[in-house]
Design an enzyme around this catalytic site. Structure first.
Site, PDB file in Angstrom:
ATOM      1  N   TYR A  20     -71.692 -10.308 106.548  1.00 53.96           N
ATOM      2  CA  TYR A  20     -71.310 -11.691 106.908  1.00 53.96           C
ATOM      3  C   TYR A  20     -71.722 -11.997 108.350  1.00 53.96           C
ATOM      4  O   TYR A  20     -72.324 -13.043 108.633  1.00 53.96           O
ATOM      5  CB  TYR A  20     -69.796 -11.859 106.738  1.00 53.96           C
ATOM      6  CG  TYR A  20     -69.216 -13.084 107.412  1.00 53.96           C
ATOM      7  CD1 TYR A  20     -69.396 -14.352 106.872  1.00 53.96           C
ATOM      8  CD2 TYR A  20     -68.487 -12.969 108.596  1.00 53.96           C
ATOM      9  CE1 TYR A  20     -68.857 -15.476 107.496  1.00 53.96           C
ATOM     10  CE2 TYR A  20     -67.946 -14.086 109.220  1.00 53.96           C
ATOM     11  CZ  TYR A  20     -68.134 -15.340 108.671  1.00 53.96           C
ATOM     12  OH  TYR A  20     -67.608 -16.443 109.295  1.00 53.96           O
TER      13      TYR A  20
HETATM   14  P1  NAD Z   1     -63.881 -22.541 104.075  1.00 52.42           P
HETATM   15  O1  NAD Z   1     -64.442 -21.676 102.999  1.00 52.42           O
HETATM   16  O2  NAD Z   1     -62.490 -23.017 103.929  1.00 52.42           O
HETATM   17  O3  NAD Z   1     -64.845 -23.802 104.287  1.00 52.42           O
HETATM   18  C1  NAD Z   1     -66.240 -23.751 104.099  1.00 52.42           C
HETATM   19  C2  NAD Z   1     -66.628 -24.863 103.123  1.00 52.42           C
HETATM   20  O4  NAD Z   1     -68.050 -24.890 102.989  1.00 52.42           O
HETATM   21  C3  NAD Z   1     -66.049 -24.673 101.729  1.00 52.42           C
HETATM   22  O5  NAD Z   1     -65.200 -25.751 101.370  1.00 52.42           O
HETATM   23  C4  NAD Z   1     -67.274 -24.588 100.814  1.00 52.42           C
HETATM   24  O6  NAD Z   1     -67.075 -25.217  99.560  1.00 52.42           O
HETATM   25  C5  NAD Z   1     -68.340 -25.271 101.654  1.00 52.42           C
HETATM   26  N1  NAD Z   1     -69.714 -24.838 101.342  1.00 52.42           N
HETATM   27  C6  NAD Z   1     -70.167 -23.569 101.223  1.00 52.42           C
HETATM   28  N2  NAD Z   1     -71.485 -23.574 100.927  1.00 52.42           N
HETATM   29  C7  NAD Z   1     -71.869 -24.885 100.874  1.00 52.42           C
HETATM   30  C8  NAD Z   1     -73.105 -25.537 100.601  1.00 52.42           C
HETATM   31  N3  NAD Z   1     -74.222 -24.845 100.302  1.00 52.42           N
HETATM   32  N4  NAD Z   1     -73.143 -26.889 100.605  1.00 52.42           N
HETATM   33  C9  NAD Z   1     -72.026 -27.601 100.879  1.00 52.42           C
HETATM   34  N5  NAD Z   1     -70.825 -27.034 101.140  1.00 52.42           N
HETATM   35  C10 NAD Z   1     -70.744 -25.689 101.143  1.00 52.42           C
HETATM   36  O7  NAD Z   1     -64.063 -21.733 105.448  1.00 52.42           O
HETATM   37  P2  NAD Z   1     -63.445 -21.992 106.904  1.00 52.42           P
HETATM   38  O8  NAD Z   1     -62.513 -20.889 107.174  1.00 52.42           O
HETATM   39  O9  NAD Z   1     -63.009 -23.403 107.033  1.00 52.42           O
HETATM   40  O10 NAD Z   1     -64.731 -21.756 107.806  1.00 52.42           O
HETATM   41  C11 NAD Z   1     -65.553 -22.854 108.201  1.00 52.42           C
HETATM   42  C12 NAD Z   1     -66.743 -22.322 108.996  1.00 52.42           C
HETATM   43  O11 NAD Z   1     -66.283 -21.660 110.168  1.00 52.42           O
HETATM   44  C13 NAD Z   1     -67.588 -21.318 108.218  1.00 52.42           C
HETATM   45  O12 NAD Z   1     -68.943 -21.557 108.535  1.00 52.42           O
HETATM   46  C14 NAD Z   1     -67.132 -19.977 108.784  1.00 52.42           C
HETATM   47  O13 NAD Z   1     -68.163 -19.012 108.713  1.00 52.42           O
HETATM   48  C15 NAD Z   1     -66.807 -20.342 110.213  1.00 52.42           C
HETATM   49  N6  NAD Z   1     -65.799 -19.473 110.822  1.00 52.42           N
HETATM   50  C16 NAD Z   1     -64.527 -19.470 110.329  1.00 52.42           C
HETATM   51  C17 NAD Z   1     -63.559 -18.660 110.931  1.00 52.42           C
HETATM   52  C18 NAD Z   1     -62.148 -18.604 110.444  1.00 52.42           C
HETATM   53  O14 NAD Z   1     -61.374 -17.809 110.983  1.00 52.42           O
HETATM   54  N7  NAD Z   1     -61.760 -19.425 109.469  1.00 52.42           N
HETATM   55  C19 NAD Z   1     -63.915 -17.873 112.026  1.00 52.42           C
HETATM   56  C20 NAD Z   1     -65.225 -17.888 112.478  1.00 52.42           C
HETATM   57  C21 NAD Z   1     -66.161 -18.720 111.890  1.00 52.42           C
HETATM   58  C1  UGA Z   2     -61.777 -14.173 110.027  1.00 55.70           C
HETATM   59  C2  UGA Z   2     -62.504 -15.051 108.988  1.00 55.70           C
HETATM   60  O1  UGA Z   2     -62.125 -14.694 107.670  1.00 55.70           O
HETATM   61  C3  UGA Z   2     -63.991 -14.953 109.103  1.00 55.70           C
HETATM   62  O2  UGA Z   2     -64.579 -15.940 108.254  1.00 55.70           O
HETATM   63  C4  UGA Z   2     -64.359 -15.195 110.525  1.00 55.70           C
HETATM   64  O3  UGA Z   2     -65.697 -15.261 110.742  1.00 55.70           O
HETATM   65  C5  UGA Z   2     -63.691 -14.165 111.416  1.00 55.70           C
HETATM   66  O4  UGA Z   2     -62.292 -14.376 111.296  1.00 55.70           O
HETATM   67  C6  UGA Z   2     -64.074 -14.320 112.862  1.00 55.70           C
HETATM   68  O5  UGA Z   2     -63.231 -14.415 113.741  1.00 55.70           O
HETATM   69  O6  UGA Z   2     -65.261 -14.318 113.135  1.00 55.70           O
HETATM   70  P1  UGA Z   2     -60.720 -11.764 109.935  1.00 55.70           P
HETATM   71  O7  UGA Z   2     -60.565 -11.450 111.387  1.00 55.70           O
HETATM   72  O8  UGA Z   2     -60.941 -10.623 109.011  1.00 55.70           O
HETATM   73  O9  UGA Z   2     -61.920 -12.798 109.671  1.00 55.70           O
HETATM   74  O10 UGA Z   2     -59.442 -12.636 109.539  1.00 55.70           O
HETATM   75  P2  UGA Z   2     -58.185 -12.375 108.596  1.00 55.70           P
HETATM   76  O11 UGA Z   2     -58.541 -12.430 107.172  1.00 55.70           O
HETATM   77  O12 UGA Z   2     -57.132 -13.325 109.044  1.00 55.70           O
HETATM   78  O13 UGA Z   2     -57.758 -10.864 108.905  1.00 55.70           O
HETATM   79  C7  UGA Z   2     -57.170 -10.463 110.128  1.00 55.70           C
HETATM   80  C8  UGA Z   2     -56.855  -8.987 110.062  1.00 55.70           C
HETATM   81  O14 UGA Z   2     -55.857  -8.759 109.060  1.00 55.70           O
HETATM   82  C9  UGA Z   2     -58.047  -8.125 109.666  1.00 55.70           C
HETATM   83  O15 UGA Z   2     -58.081  -6.950 110.430  1.00 55.70           O
HETATM   84  C10 UGA Z   2     -57.795  -7.763 108.201  1.00 55.70           C
HETATM   85  O16 UGA Z   2     -58.279  -6.505 107.818  1.00 55.70           O
HETATM   86  C11 UGA Z   2     -56.281  -7.777 108.150  1.00 55.70           C
HETATM   87  N1  UGA Z   2     -55.803  -8.132 106.776  1.00 55.70           N
HETATM   88  C12 UGA Z   2     -56.190  -9.293 106.203  1.00 55.70           C
HETATM   89  C13 UGA Z   2     -54.981  -7.254 106.109  1.00 55.70           C
HETATM   90  O17 UGA Z   2     -54.641  -6.173 106.617  1.00 55.70           O
HETATM   91  N2  UGA Z   2     -54.530  -7.599 104.866  1.00 55.70           N
HETATM   92  C14 UGA Z   2     -54.883  -8.766 104.262  1.00 55.70           C
HETATM   93  O18 UGA Z   2     -54.438  -9.035 103.107  1.00 55.70           O
HETATM   94  C15 UGA Z   2     -55.737  -9.651 104.943  1.00 55.70           C
END
Ligand code: NAD
Ligand code: UGA
Length: 315
Positions: free
Chosen positions: A151
């Site tokens: 990823y």
């Molecule tokens: P999310 O899955 O809730 O939202 C992403 C959305 O993109 C989804 O609703 C999905 O249907 C849509 N999508 C995927 N492929 C597509 C395509 N080809 N065309 C149109 N729509 C499409 O995820 P999120 O947690 O809201 O994350 C949003 C963005 O932020 C992502 O790019 C993710 O990599 C990035 N990001 C998220 C986190 C986090 O902690 N949530 C951290 C770092 C980066």
């Molecule tokens: C999150 C998002 O899912 C990614 O899309 C994003 O890019 C990433 O943050 C980021 O900061 O770049 P993650 O840190 O794994 O990834 O977020 P969580 O799913 O909230 O997990 C946090 C921690 O809890 C991780 O260490 C994970 O292993 C742990 N975890 C998560 C558990 O132990 N159990 C669970 O059921 C879920």
């Protein structure tokens, strides 16, 4: 502003779209409602803002839709949040889902924005996962990215693409590296939504590894504030900036806070660590402070309370 928000049915994209609309901006909200998690949840996210004035929602895939046509409606800012998130599921056969959503779609959108030539800002959702097991903490943007998961590789590739279209064609891109975002509407596969739902329902949770892994958890409204600030700023911005919550906390410490605020016990099962999960994240957001005047404002305890309120309201 007239904004195109991609990924507008997702966690961060729906929160951003609602905030923009409430502030009086117009939003062309696009999402393909991918089946990574429950589509009804995504529908609920869209329903939370689609009735507000200035909103148009389009169900479409970025890899197929006519982007020239979409942009020609007079878009001035693109917030590109669409993507395939999730670190742990990015191994094996799933990898092509990640490259298609995070690399191919980003390249296709950047090409269209280059042809269009009238954007004020192209904002890209990058990730702390580009750093991998970083050598220094808090990690600044000058640290060499070394992703630790497939990823992370695709998010870094998308980020590099934004830099290329900026340097070669003047597309005004900025990539923000979000550090683990939480708050209302957080995805169901992410830690806090799982932990809080389990606390409320009395069901067990799995902790991957010792629970001593540390994350710089960031509240979603703080992320949205930074994205909008970057769209409203007129100057040249750095190509990449961190957005981190400001308090690096272990998963075990989060579990203690959840027990306290929910007034419930948690049934915790410690299982094996998962591949791609880094030991620690911790971001230095001083560049976002100097460039945008941005700093995270929501302490973890308050953000968790708001996340819990949402869990209780949606059970
Ligand atoms: P999310 O899955 O809730 O939202 C992403 C959305 O993109 C989804 O609703 C999905 O249907 C849509 N999508 C995927 N492929 C597509 C395509 N080809 N065309 C149109 N729509 C499409 O995820 P999120 O947690 O809201 O994350 C949003 C963005 O932020 C992502 O790019 C993710 O990599 C990035 N990001 C998220 C986190 C986090 O902690 N949530 C951290 C770092 C980066
Ligand atoms: C999150 C998002 O899912 C990614 O899309 C994003 O890019 C990433 O943050 C980021 O900061 O770049 P993650 O840190 O794994 O990834 O977020 P969580 O799913 O909230 O997990 C946090 C921690 O809890 C991780 O260490 C994970 O292993 C742990 N975890 C998560 C558990 O132990 N159990 C669970 O059921 C879920």
């Amino acid at each position: 502003m007239k904004a195109l928000v991609t990924g507008a049915a997702g966690f961060v994209g729906s929160t951003l779209s609602r905030t923009l609309l409430r502030q009086g901006h117009s939003v062309l909200a696009l999402d393909n409602l991918s089946n990574y998690y429950d589509r009804p949840l995504k529908r609920q996210n869209v329903d939370s803002y689609s009735g507000l004035p200035g909103c148009t929602f389009i169900e479409a895939d970025l890899n197929m839709v006519d982007l020239d046509d979409l942009l020609s409606g007079g878009i001035d800012v693109v917030f590109h949040l669409a993507g395939q998130p999730g670190i742990r599921g990015s191994w094996g056969q799933e990898f092509t889902t990640y490259t298609r959503a995070n690399v191919d779609a980003t390249q296709r959108l950047l090409e269209a924005c280059m042809r269009y030539g009238k954007l004020r800002r192209f904002v890209y959702a990058s990730s702390s996962s580009v750093y991998g097991q970083a050598e220094t903490y808090p990690t600044s943007e000058t640290t060499l990215p070394r992703p630790f998961s497939p990823y992370g590789v695709t998010k870094l590739a998308g980020e590099h693409l934004t830099g290329l279209y900026r340097a070669n064609y003047g597309v005004p891109t900025v990539a923000f590296r979000f550090f683990t975002v939480y708050g209302p509407a957080q995805r169901p596969d992410m830690a806090f939504t799982r932990f809080l739902r389990a606390a409320v329902s009395g069901t067990p949770i799995s902790i991957y590894g010792s629970g001593e892994q540390v994350r710089d958890f960031t509240f979603v409204d703080d992320i949205v504030t930074a994205l909008i600030l970057s769209a409203q700023s007129n100057g040249v911005l750095p190509p990449v900036m961190n957005l981190s919550g400001g308090s690096s906390v272990s998963v075990n410490a989060v579990l203690d806070t959840i027990k306290r605020i929910s007034d419930n016990e948690l049934l915790v099962d410690y299982t094996s660590p998962v591949k791609g999960d880094v030991t620690r994240t911790g971001g230095d957001s001083s560049l976002a402070l100097s460039e945008l005047g941005w700093a995270p404002e929501t302490p973890l305890s308050e953000g968790l309370r708001r996340h819990l309120e949402w869990v209780l309201a949606t059970q």
